[in-house]
Motif scaffolding. Structure first.
Motif, mmCIF file in Angstrom:
data_model
loop_
_atom_site.group_PDB
_atom_site.id
_atom_site.type_symbol
_atom_site.label_atom_id
_atom_site.label_comp_id
_atom_site.label_asym_id
_atom_site.label_seq_id
_atom_site.Cartn_x
_atom_site.Cartn_y
_atom_site.Cartn_z
ATOM 1 N N ILE A 22 4.876 40.962 26.782
ATOM 2 C CA ILE A 22 3.775 40.067 27.128
ATOM 3 C C ILE A 22 2.644 40.324 26.140
ATOM 4 N N TYR A 33 1.582 36.481 34.840
ATOM 5 C CA TYR A 33 2.890 36.796 34.264
ATOM 6 C C TYR A 33 3.728 37.516 35.305
ATOM 7 N N THR A 34 4.964 37.119 35.413
ATOM 8 C CA THR A 34 5.866 37.722 36.386
ATOM 9 C C THR A 34 6.950 38.522 35.680
ATOM 10 N N ILE A 35 7.141 39.743 36.132
ATOM 11 C CA ILE A 35 8.165 40.631 35.586
ATOM 12 C C ILE A 35 9.124 40.982 36.706
ATOM 13 N N GLU A 53 9.580 42.534 42.018
ATOM 14 C CA GLU A 53 8.920 41.556 41.152
ATOM 15 C C GLU A 53 7.430 41.850 41.093
ATOM 16 N N THR A 55 3.701 40.633 39.538
ATOM 17 C CA THR A 55 2.909 39.573 38.919
ATOM 18 C C THR A 55 1.563 40.149 38.493
ATOM 19 N N ASN A 166 4.719 45.996 27.335
ATOM 20 C CA ASN A 166 6.176 45.914 27.307
ATOM 21 C C ASN A 166 6.788 47.134 27.990
ATOM 22 N N GLN A 188 12.861 46.377 33.471
ATOM 23 C CA GLN A 188 12.480 44.984 33.329
ATOM 24 C C GLN A 188 13.698 44.147 32.959
ATOM 25 N N SER A 190 13.285 40.426 33.158
ATOM 26 C CA SER A 190 12.719 39.194 32.606
ATOM 27 C C SER A 190 11.209 39.234 32.703
ATOM 28 N N SER A 191 10.549 38.441 31.874
ATOM 29 C CA SER A 191 9.101 38.284 31.954
ATOM 30 C C SER A 191 8.775 36.848 31.583
ATOM 31 N N GLY A 201 6.352 35.323 27.533
ATOM 32 C CA GLY A 201 7.620 36.000 27.752
ATOM 33 C C GLY A 201 8.660 34.993 28.153
#
Length: 240
Positions: A22, A33-35, A53, A55, A166, A188, A190-191, A201
């Motif tokens: 990100i 942003y969601t990871i 998850e 955010t 990251n 992680q 996805s982002s 991301g």
């Protein structure tokens, strides 16, 4: 050509997917942003029933400090007999962080500390209990289906024009329903941007799609070789 195709198949099946970092700047204020995370032990495969998850929303940049609101949800499947508590989360920064503070569910911070399950040193972590390390402990955090919220601040000597986040991780404890596993970490997977602005991301591609592509390349290579063999054989027979 065939060797190259086989190499691609090997990479597609063996190489782990890596989510993009990100990247933030002044134009990212207000962005969320969601990871997403899996769960594993000592670098092993993902454990079904462990997932979460995070955010993050960038709320401001001032005097060398980036401030965020956060929301952590334990998305593990409690209905399948597996339970867990997300006791903390962590990530790395570029440039290196000077210090961090936090409030809410994960109101305790540590910098440059070791993360369990073979992850190694992380730049900063946020925990639900004061333990003096990123390994977790105590009883803080969120159980399956629950969400914890708060704010966090990352301080730098001089506010960088861009900040990269990251290598996101989470810590699972109080695990039930998994033989021989009482705690684990999550990496992680996805982002992505969730606020409608420019994404910093992207979702990690499904490994199956990479495998299908690799198999298609292999099939093309084999087909080309067969056609070349068919073209050459009549000429060889004519001179036999």
């Amino acid at each position: 050509m065939i060797i190259k195709a086989l190499a691609i198949v090997g990479l597609a099946t063996a190489a782990p997917a890596v989510a993009e970092p990100i990247i933030l700047d002044a134009g990212s204020i207000g962005e969320s942003y969601t990871i997403t995370f899996d769960g594993f032990v000592d670098g092993g495969p993902s454990i079904d029933g462990l997932s979460s998850e995070l955010t993050l929303t960038l709320t401001g940049i001032e005097n060398g400090v980036y401030t965020f609101s956060y929301s952590m949800t334990n998305t593990g499947a409690d209905g399948d007999g597996i339970g867990s508590r997300v006791s903390g989360f962590a990530f790395n920064t570029d440039p290196d962080i000077d210090s961090a503070t936090s409030t809410g569910t994960y109101g305790f911070t540590n910098t440059s500390s070791n993360y369990p399950n073979g992850i190694g040193t992380v730049d900063v972590c946020f925990s639900g209990q004061r333990t003096g390390s990123c390994a977790g402990g105590g009883s803080g955090g969120v159980f399956d289906g629950s969400t914890g919220t708060g704010t966090l601040s990352l301080s730098f000597g001089t506010a960088p024009a861009t900040l990269t986040l990251n290598d996101f991780f989470v810590r699972y404890q109080s695990i039930t329903g998994v033989d021989g596993v009482g705690s684990a970490s999550g990496r992680q997977t996805s982002s992505s941007s969730t606020s409608g602005g420019t994404s910093s991301g992207t979702d990690v591609p499904e490994p199956g799609m990479m495998l299908l592509f690799a198999l298609a390349v292999l099939g093309l290579a084999l087909g080309t070789r067969r056609r070349r063999f068919a073209d050459v054989m009549p000429a060889r027979l004519a001179y036999a």
